[in-house]
Scaffold this active site. Structure first.
Site, mmCIF file in Angstrom:
data_model
loop_
_atom_site.group_PDB
_atom_site.id
_atom_site.type_symbol
_atom_site.label_atom_id
_atom_site.label_comp_id
_atom_site.label_asym_id
_atom_site.label_seq_id
_atom_site.Cartn_x
_atom_site.Cartn_y
_atom_site.Cartn_z
ATOM 1 N N HIS A 80 39.024 -16.080 62.326
ATOM 2 C CA HIS A 80 37.768 -17.779 62.795
ATOM 3 C C HIS A 80 37.504 -17.807 63.885
ATOM 4 O O HIS A 80 38.053 -17.530 65.334
ATOM 5 C CB HIS A 80 38.991 -18.235 62.226
ATOM 6 C CG HIS A 80 39.473 -18.422 60.594
ATOM 7 N ND1 HIS A 80 39.002 -19.985 60.488
ATOM 8 C CD2 HIS A 80 38.806 -17.566 60.218
ATOM 9 C CE1 HIS A 80 39.364 -19.535 58.989
ATOM 10 N NE2 HIS A 80 39.284 -18.075 58.691
ATOM 11 N N TYR A 207 41.111 -29.500 60.128
ATOM 12 C CA TYR A 207 42.300 -30.797 59.998
ATOM 13 C C TYR A 207 42.137 -32.058 60.084
ATOM 14 O O TYR A 207 41.199 -32.607 60.450
ATOM 15 C CB TYR A 207 42.614 -29.821 61.403
ATOM 16 C CG TYR A 207 43.657 -29.585 61.539
ATOM 17 C CD1 TYR A 207 42.974 -28.128 62.174
ATOM 18 C CD2 TYR A 207 44.590 -29.253 61.795
ATOM 19 C CE1 TYR A 207 43.601 -26.774 62.252
ATOM 20 C CE2 TYR A 207 46.030 -28.454 62.039
ATOM 21 C CZ TYR A 207 45.558 -26.973 61.936
ATOM 22 O OH TYR A 207 45.548 -25.520 62.081
ATOM 23 N N PRO A 300 54.559 -27.936 61.984
ATOM 24 C CA PRO A 300 53.396 -26.952 61.243
ATOM 25 C C PRO A 300 52.109 -27.299 62.511
ATOM 26 O O PRO A 300 51.362 -26.323 62.295
ATOM 27 C CB PRO A 300 53.437 -26.422 60.214
ATOM 28 C CG PRO A 300 53.855 -27.762 59.543
ATOM 29 C CD PRO A 300 55.181 -28.331 60.778
ATOM 30 N N LYS A 304 52.357 -22.973 65.478
ATOM 31 C CA LYS A 304 52.451 -22.165 66.216
ATOM 32 C C LYS A 304 54.108 -21.462 65.884
ATOM 33 O O LYS A 304 54.184 -20.940 67.130
ATOM 34 C CB LYS A 304 53.346 -23.019 67.533
ATOM 35 C CG LYS A 304 51.570 -23.637 67.999
ATOM 36 C CD LYS A 304 51.105 -22.514 69.433
ATOM 37 C CE LYS A 304 49.414 -23.155 69.261
ATOM 38 N NZ LYS A 304 48.998 -21.994 69.673
ATOM 39 N N TYR A 390 45.749 -24.368 70.912
ATOM 40 C CA TYR A 390 45.493 -23.677 69.954
ATOM 41 C C TYR A 390 45.000 -21.973 69.773
ATOM 42 O O TYR A 390 46.004 -21.289 69.031
ATOM 43 C CB TYR A 390 44.489 -24.044 69.239
ATOM 44 C CG TYR A 390 43.937 -24.448 67.420
ATOM 45 C CD1 TYR A 390 45.204 -25.049 66.577
ATOM 46 C CD2 TYR A 390 43.947 -23.284 66.520
ATOM 47 C CE1 TYR A 390 45.020 -24.859 65.361
ATOM 48 C CE2 TYR A 390 44.429 -22.858 65.432
ATOM 49 C CZ TYR A 390 44.837 -24.328 64.384
ATOM 50 O OH TYR A 390 44.939 -23.604 63.572
#
Ligand code: RFL
Ligand code: PHB
Length: 396
Positions: A80, A207, A300, A304, A390
């Site tokens: 991604h 998200y 979560p 990570k 991220y």
């Protein structure tokens, strides 16, 4: 030997726990010719089937590939470029590749574990599954050992040069470090996760901030979706019908907005996960070394947990190799301090993502969250900070 005498085994590294941290450590040590024995309370099938994390950082993918574990990942993993961040009436794509030249991969922890179990089986490594009564001894000497009861009920002892505590947040290893410090934060919300036999309704993860609470659309494959809803801690998964779950996901993820639709499908798994941050330091005491969830837990939201376990092991494997092969303790002695730098960065990032996206019920917080989301999605500096954290910085 009578039934009560203890069968003793000698190895170089005794590894407690066959989660991703323990399995990967055993694999990397074997590649350097260092022998290990892995001890696990659960069955082999249980370990291989557990549904957990889903996102691998670039560095995790690179490490697994270099370790010879990248074949299925390259075939079935889904690279991604970034993620979508959403808040009412707005959905923004953050393109990590454009921002920092790094990406992430969707490849479930279940798959990583299955690949590791297969590699360990092929290498004929020594495993004990379904054990009980695990106890650590003499870890502050150069002859530490672990005792346990094997699957047949026989008492066993493994003597080693070093012990790796990879036994997750409830294992006994952390308790074998006297003193030390812990930092802990529990969050006033939990995640309700579902796995569904339906093609993802999105190409990359969404998200979503919503007045009803956070929602996440993730995935496992072209035909399996993984989705989460923020719920009250202690929520009983059985108290939500499948229709209620899909309706709430549709509301929070913005079904119908700008032509986007969420396609529901058969739910194959439901679970509720508590959310907490936890760090234990030091991660080493004498010849005992902690890795993964045994030393730290993150909520979560930043994806990570698994990556941090892999990052610990990337440091620990060469440190233990030097200790065992060359009797050189320099990397081993530096392990805790070095590992904790990344641990705290990921702890901060996971806390930051969590508090930015979850409903706290405080109207002042809400305005700050929306302001933060607008900044992260409109400023290159803001987006780059998120992308760097991220997608993860290189392990070296
Ligand atoms: P693990 O995977 O917990 O493995 C530890 C292993 O140690 C065994 N064990 C023992 N063995 C011998 N003797 C004892 N006395 C033992 N006590 C325990 C356990 O049975 C287990 O097999 O830790 P590890 O290897 O450090 O790996 C860490 C990751 O698993 C973890 O960080 C992530 O899965 C966290 N996590 C998630 N992270 C994400 O990034 N995204 C997610 O969606 C996500 N979902 C999750 C999760 C963790 C969960 N747990 C721990 C409750 C969902 C769940 C349910
Ligand atoms: C998952 O796919 O399980 C997943 C993805 C991203 C997260 C957490 C979990 O931040």
């Amino acid at each position: 030997m009578n039934a009560m005498s203890t069968d003793t085994l000698r190895t170089e590294v005794a590894i407690i726990g066959a989660g991703p941290a323990g399995l990967l450590l055993s694999h990397l040590l074997a590649a350097q010719g260092v022998e290990s024995v892995v001890l696990e309370t659960r069955t082999r099938d249980y370990v291989a089937a557990r549904i957990r994390a889903g996102i691998l950082e670039q560095s995790s993918v690179d490490l697994l590939t270099e370790a010879g574990l990248g074949e299925r990942l390259a075939r079935e993993g889904d690279q991604h470029r970034g993620i979508y961040l959403q808040f009412p009436h707005e959905r923004h794509h953050l393109d990590f590749v454009d921002l920092i030249g790094r990406s992430v991969w969707v490849y479930g922890q279940t798959e990583v574990t299955a690949d590791l179990v297969a590699a360990r089986d092929a290498d004929d490594q020594q495993f004990f599954y379904s054990i009980s009564d695990t106890a650590l001894h003499d870890v502050d000497t150069d002859r530490p050992y672990v005792t346990f009861t094997d699957a047949e009920g026989a008492p066993r002892r493994v003597e080693a040069v070093a012990v790796a505590g990879c036994d997750g947040s409830f294992g006994p290893s952390r308790g074998a470090i006297p003193g030390g410090s812990t930092w802990e934060k529990t969050y006033p919300y939990a995640w309700f996760g579902i796995l569904a036999d339906v093609a993802p309704s999105t190409d990359e993860l969404i998200y979503a901030w919503h007045p009803n609470g956070f929602a996440l659309h993730s995935m496992r494959s072209e035909s399996v979706s993984r989705l989460y809803l923020q719920v009250e801690p202690g929520t009983d998964p059985a108290s939500w019908s499948d229709d209620q779950i899909w309706d709430e996901l549709a509301t929070r993820l913005g079904h119908g907005q700008d032509g986007w639709t969420l396609t529901p499908g058969p739910v194959t798994d439901k679970s509720v996960l508590p959310m907490r941050s936890y760090v234990h330091a030091p991660m080493q005491h004498g010849r005992l070394f902690l890795a993964g969830d045994a030393a730290h837990i993150v909520p979560p939201t930043g994806a990570k947990g698994l990556n941090l376990a892999i990052a610990d092991v990337a440091l620990l494997a060469p440190a233990l190799t030097d200790l065992v092969r060359k009797k050189d303790a320099r990397l081993a002695d530096a392990y805790s301090q070095t590992a904790l730098r990344r641990v705290w960065r990921c702890t901060h990032f996971s806390w930051w993502m969590t508090t930015m996206l979850h409903r706290s019920g405080d109207p002042f917080d809400e305005q700050l969250q929306l302001s933060q989301l607008r900044w992260v999605t409109s400023s290159e500096a803001g987006a780059t900070g998120l992308a760097e954290n991220y997608a993860g910085m290189p392990f070296a």
